[in-house]
Design a protein around this motif. Sequence first.
Motif, PDB file in Angstrom:
ATOM      1  N   SER A 209       7.283  10.113   8.113  1.00  0.00           N
ATOM      2  CA  SER A 209       8.085   9.043   8.704  1.00  0.00           C
ATOM      3  C   SER A 209       8.601   8.078   7.646  1.00  0.00           C
ATOM      4  O   SER A 209       9.618   7.409   7.848  1.00  0.00           O
ATOM      5  N   LYS A 210       7.927   8.022   6.481  1.00  0.00           N
ATOM      6  CA  LYS A 210       8.384   7.181   5.372  1.00  0.00           C
ATOM      7  C   LYS A 210       9.171   7.988   4.339  1.00  0.00           C
ATOM      8  O   LYS A 210      10.175   7.511   3.816  1.00  0.00           O
ATOM      9  N   THR A 211       8.716   9.196   4.022  1.00  0.00           N
ATOM     10  CA  THR A 211       9.440  10.003   3.025  1.00  0.00           C
ATOM     11  C   THR A 211      10.768  10.499   3.555  1.00  0.00           C
ATOM     12  O   THR A 211      11.668  10.813   2.778  1.00  0.00           O
ATOM     13  N   LYS A 212      10.882  10.615   4.890  1.00  0.00           N
ATOM     14  CA  LYS A 212      12.070  11.161   5.552  1.00  0.00           C
ATOM     15  C   LYS A 212      12.314  12.610   5.134  1.00  0.00           C
ATOM     16  O   LYS A 212      13.459  13.077   5.067  1.00  0.00           O
ATOM     17  N   VAL A 213      11.249  13.327   4.861  1.00  0.00           N
ATOM     18  CA  VAL A 213      11.350  14.732   4.461  1.00  0.00           C
ATOM     19  C   VAL A 213      10.667  15.581   5.521  1.00  0.00           C
ATOM     20  O   VAL A 213       9.444  15.495   5.708  1.00  0.00           O
ATOM     21  N   TRP A 214      11.476  16.398   6.207  1.00  0.00           N
ATOM     22  CA  TRP A 214      10.947  17.297   7.227  1.00  0.00           C
ATOM     23  C   TRP A 214      11.354  18.748   6.992  1.00  0.00           C
ATOM     24  O   TRP A 214      10.989  19.622   7.772  1.00  0.00           O
ATOM     25  N   ASN A 215      12.137  18.994   5.953  1.00  0.00           N
ATOM     26  CA  ASN A 215      12.560  20.375   5.688  1.00  0.00           C
ATOM     27  C   ASN A 215      12.785  20.552   4.195  1.00  0.00           C
ATOM     28  O   ASN A 215      12.131  19.880   3.386  1.00  0.00           O
ATOM     29  N   HIS A 219      14.320  14.772  -0.169  1.00  0.00           N
ATOM     30  CA  HIS A 219      13.160  14.425  -0.981  1.00  0.00           C
ATOM     31  C   HIS A 219      12.991  12.909  -0.966  1.00  0.00           C
ATOM     32  O   HIS A 219      13.932  12.155  -0.659  1.00  0.00           O
ATOM     33  N   PHE A 220      11.800  12.442  -1.307  1.00  0.00           N
ATOM     34  CA  PHE A 220      11.504  11.021  -1.163  1.00  0.00           C
ATOM     35  C   PHE A 220      12.184  10.146  -2.200  1.00  0.00           C
ATOM     36  O   PHE A 220      12.234   8.927  -2.051  1.00  0.00           O
ATOM     37  N   ARG A 221      12.743  10.716  -3.270  1.00  0.00           N
ATOM     38  CA  ARG A 221      13.384   9.919  -4.316  1.00  0.00           C
ATOM     39  C   ARG A 221      14.819   9.518  -3.973  1.00  0.00           C
ATOM     40  O   ARG A 221      15.504   8.917  -4.795  1.00  0.00           O
ATOM     41  N   GLU A 222      15.280   9.824  -2.791  1.00  0.00           N
ATOM     42  CA  GLU A 222      16.645   9.468  -2.433  1.00  0.00           C
ATOM     43  C   GLU A 222      16.815   7.948  -2.416  1.00  0.00           C
ATOM     44  O   GLU A 222      15.892   7.200  -2.088  1.00  0.00           O
ATOM     45  N   TRP A 229       9.394   4.367  -5.876  1.00  0.00           N
ATOM     46  CA  TRP A 229       7.990   4.538  -5.516  1.00  0.00           C
ATOM     47  C   TRP A 229       7.175   5.024  -6.715  1.00  0.00           C
ATOM     48  O   TRP A 229       7.689   5.709  -7.601  1.00  0.00           O
ATOM     49  N   ILE A 230       5.911   4.703  -6.712  1.00  0.00           N
ATOM     50  CA  ILE A 230       4.977   5.212  -7.716  1.00  0.00           C
ATOM     51  C   ILE A 230       4.274   6.423  -7.101  1.00  0.00           C
ATOM     52  O   ILE A 230       3.544   6.298  -6.117  1.00  0.00           O
ATOM     53  N   SER A 231       4.521   7.593  -7.652  1.00  0.00           N
ATOM     54  CA  SER A 231       3.911   8.815  -7.134  1.00  0.00           C
ATOM     55  C   SER A 231       2.442   8.887  -7.529  1.00  0.00           C
ATOM     56  O   SER A 231       1.953   8.080  -8.321  1.00  0.00           O
ATOM     57  N   TYR A 250       4.963  19.686  -6.818  1.00  0.00           N
ATOM     58  CA  TYR A 250       6.059  19.388  -5.899  1.00  0.00           C
ATOM     59  C   TYR A 250       6.683  20.724  -5.502  1.00  0.00           C
ATOM     60  O   TYR A 250       6.533  21.730  -6.190  1.00  0.00           O
ATOM     61  N   HIS A 251       7.422  20.725  -4.384  1.00  0.00           N
ATOM     62  CA  HIS A 251       8.211  21.912  -4.097  1.00  0.00           C
ATOM     63  C   HIS A 251       9.338  21.965  -5.123  1.00  0.00           C
ATOM     64  O   HIS A 251       9.945  20.937  -5.438  1.00  0.00           O
ATOM     65  N   PRO A 252       9.635  23.141  -5.694  1.00  0.00           N
ATOM     66  CA  PRO A 252      10.617  23.221  -6.777  1.00  0.00           C
ATOM     67  C   PRO A 252      11.929  22.506  -6.466  1.00  0.00           C
ATOM     68  O   PRO A 252      12.597  22.820  -5.485  1.00  0.00           O
ATOM     69  N   GLY A 253      12.277  21.540  -7.318  1.00  0.00           N
ATOM     70  CA  GLY A 253      13.554  20.843  -7.203  1.00  0.00           C
ATOM     71  C   GLY A 253      13.589  19.709  -6.211  1.00  0.00           C
ATOM     72  O   GLY A 253      14.602  19.022  -6.077  1.00  0.00           O
ATOM     73  N   LEU A 254      12.517  19.471  -5.484  1.00  0.00           N
ATOM     74  CA  LEU A 254      12.483  18.408  -4.476  1.00  0.00           C
ATOM     75  C   LEU A 254      11.200  17.596  -4.633  1.00  0.00           C
ATOM     76  O   LEU A 254      10.159  18.001  -4.122  1.00  0.00           O
ATOM     77  N   PRO A 255      11.247  16.476  -5.358  1.00  0.00           N
ATOM     78  CA  PRO A 255      12.424  15.794  -5.896  1.00  0.00           C
ATOM     79  C   PRO A 255      12.998  16.500  -7.124  1.00  0.00           C
ATOM     80  O   PRO A 255      12.335  17.354  -7.715  1.00  0.00           O
ATOM     81  N   PRO A 256      14.234  16.113  -7.513  1.00  0.00           N
ATOM     82  CA  PRO A 256      14.893  16.776  -8.646  1.00  0.00           C
ATOM     83  C   PRO A 256      14.065  16.692  -9.921  1.00  0.00           C
ATOM     84  O   PRO A 256      13.348  15.719 -10.164  1.00  0.00           O
ATOM     85  N   ASN A 257      14.186  17.754 -10.719  1.00  0.00           N
ATOM     86  CA  ASN A 257      13.499  17.821 -12.012  1.00  0.00           C
ATOM     87  C   ASN A 257      11.999  17.632 -11.848  1.00  0.00           C
ATOM     88  O   ASN A 257      11.315  17.151 -12.754  1.00  0.00           O
TER      89      ASN A 257
END
Length: 681
Positions: A209-215, A219-222, A229-231, A250-257
Amino acid sequence: MSAFHHSVPAAMKSICTRHTFLFLLLTTGMDVQSDASLASTYDNSTCSFLHRLCLYTPGVLRSIKTDDPAVCCKACDANSACVSWTLNTASGTPTCYLKSYLPIENKSSTTCTSGVRPGAVPSPPIPPSPPPVPPLPPFPPAPPNALNVLFIAVDDLRPEIGAYGYNHAPPTPNLDKFAKTALKFDRAYVQYSFCCPSRNSFMSGRRPSKTKVWNFKDHFREIGIGADWISLPGWFKDHGYFVHGMGKLYHPGLPPNDDGNMSWTEPSRYSQQGQIPYLPNSTYVGSSVPPFQVEECITGERGGSYCEMNQTQGPDDQLMDVAVTTLGLLANYTKATGRPFFLGVGFHKPHIPWTIPTRFFQRLPSIDDTDLPLHPAVPEGMPPVAWNKGLGQNALDSYKDANACPLHPNVSFPDPLTRAMRRGYRAAVTYMDWMTGNVLDALDETGLQDQTVVLFIGDHGYQLGEHNLWCKMTVFELGTRVPFFIRAPDMQAAGETTQALVEAVDIYPTLIDLAAGVGSTPEYLDGKSLRPLLANSSATVKLAVFSEFVKCYSCCRVPDNHPCETGGPAGRCVTPGVTNLSDLSEMSTCFAVPREQFDFVGYSVRTNEWRYTEWLHWNGTLLHGDFHRKVAAELYDHTHDDGTDPDVSENKNLIGTAPAATVQTLHDVLVQGFPLVRLDI
């Protein structure tokens, strides 16, 4: 004479620092003394030598080992890019340097002979030197008495390991051994049973609900969500740790790099004056696996869901080797500097395909002797929206054998295929256990095991035909429950098991508490520190845990790149004629659908006795389920579920027979657990 001719005025030498002298030399025929002895080897009209003069210029084209100026001159003349040259005999090996620029500075020297190619024109302007790289800031100080961290995350791992007493568990001797020194969490749950949303959640310490990532689209860095954010690894980096990771964290590429230097110690530090260990190739951070070639299948087939490989090397071997090497390097660094490390290792297996060396299959029963699920039918009274066929990229229908047998709520895979795939998954679990054991042994060999917190977790659960479900992608118990271990120095509950309810969002506050002594959980985190359970395994830290999953309309079976899985022009594919709930079993996982266009969400709460789920219409403006527009509900009794039998629970939906007060209480808990979190953009 071997120096400049006496006719060259002394004042002229003062302007030899730029092009002027050489340009005049070439265009006016100024008298330059040539070496007559070279006339026989090269035409003096082409080669004029400036003896005892070193020409300094950028743009060295090549170097030639020779002590003959004529050879040097001839080489320059033959190279269209060469403008000037210098032969220097100062070292033990005389060397000729061919250059692409006219000299910018000259210096008298008895060791040099130089020349300029006839017809050379002034070189283009020399680009300015880049500004000096500012020195790296010093590491921040580490907390007093800080402990190292070894964080191991495994893809697609349900608690089907020996330490959990799971029925028909494959051999997992290394995790079983580790469990005797750690605290085992019997009821640990993830926030989302899909790789990318789950990892964005526990690596940031926030719920979806905070990251807004469901698929697999966000990614949360948007911007507007978690750009600053501090990961989890970033917290340790900011507090004086050397932080490194490899594999699927992380899932590859999400967040970028893979979150770059927001999470990981800058690569530029790796070889700084020998103070930081040179680590193996770090391109694995966030990646799945390096390229791997399947040679021959003893059972199964290439391109199928499983393959008993007739080879010794497995797909994650290289990752394991890098992890073992890195642990040794980090240990040496820590011993030399006193600075602690955080190392993350993410194993990809037992993710499909189950392409595993045969020695791990050989430790299992044959295909014919592999057990079938006791409850292969969907739960009685299950709403169709709760079922998932595993559609999507890298899901089971991507593989030949499974693709040939379309699933439906009332149509299962044939028994031989079900047995073979369950066996393939278990071989992959045994393979993962072997690799994990090698990493844990490497830690022991460093001698730092008593100064290191070790945390092991699966990124979500898995179904192997129970309730006619495969893979993850549900809010059922098997989709959300994961194996979870923590070992910390001097913990009182070592070797024990806790029945306390815990979640993946608890990882972040727990690690910073155990390793760095942060007793108060930062307000921005959604989890709680599990330190009390390491002192008393009978304690309670929370009364309920929460998971969720979104659904989108889709087609029954679709080809690759179909709009229902790629987002499409409209962001979704609505099956023609879908008008009632009986069609909802054909819904997709919203793999790449824009979050504003989801159709439904399932919010689920697990308490000591119950799992209660509400399926709601999705509000694409608020990015939240609408509790006023409920589609269906599920209630399953877990009173007699000890976690060792995947077939014992959630076989009958009790929503129509349970006391209304029980349902209302669980509804209230659910609403509290899924508050609306608006985007501040």
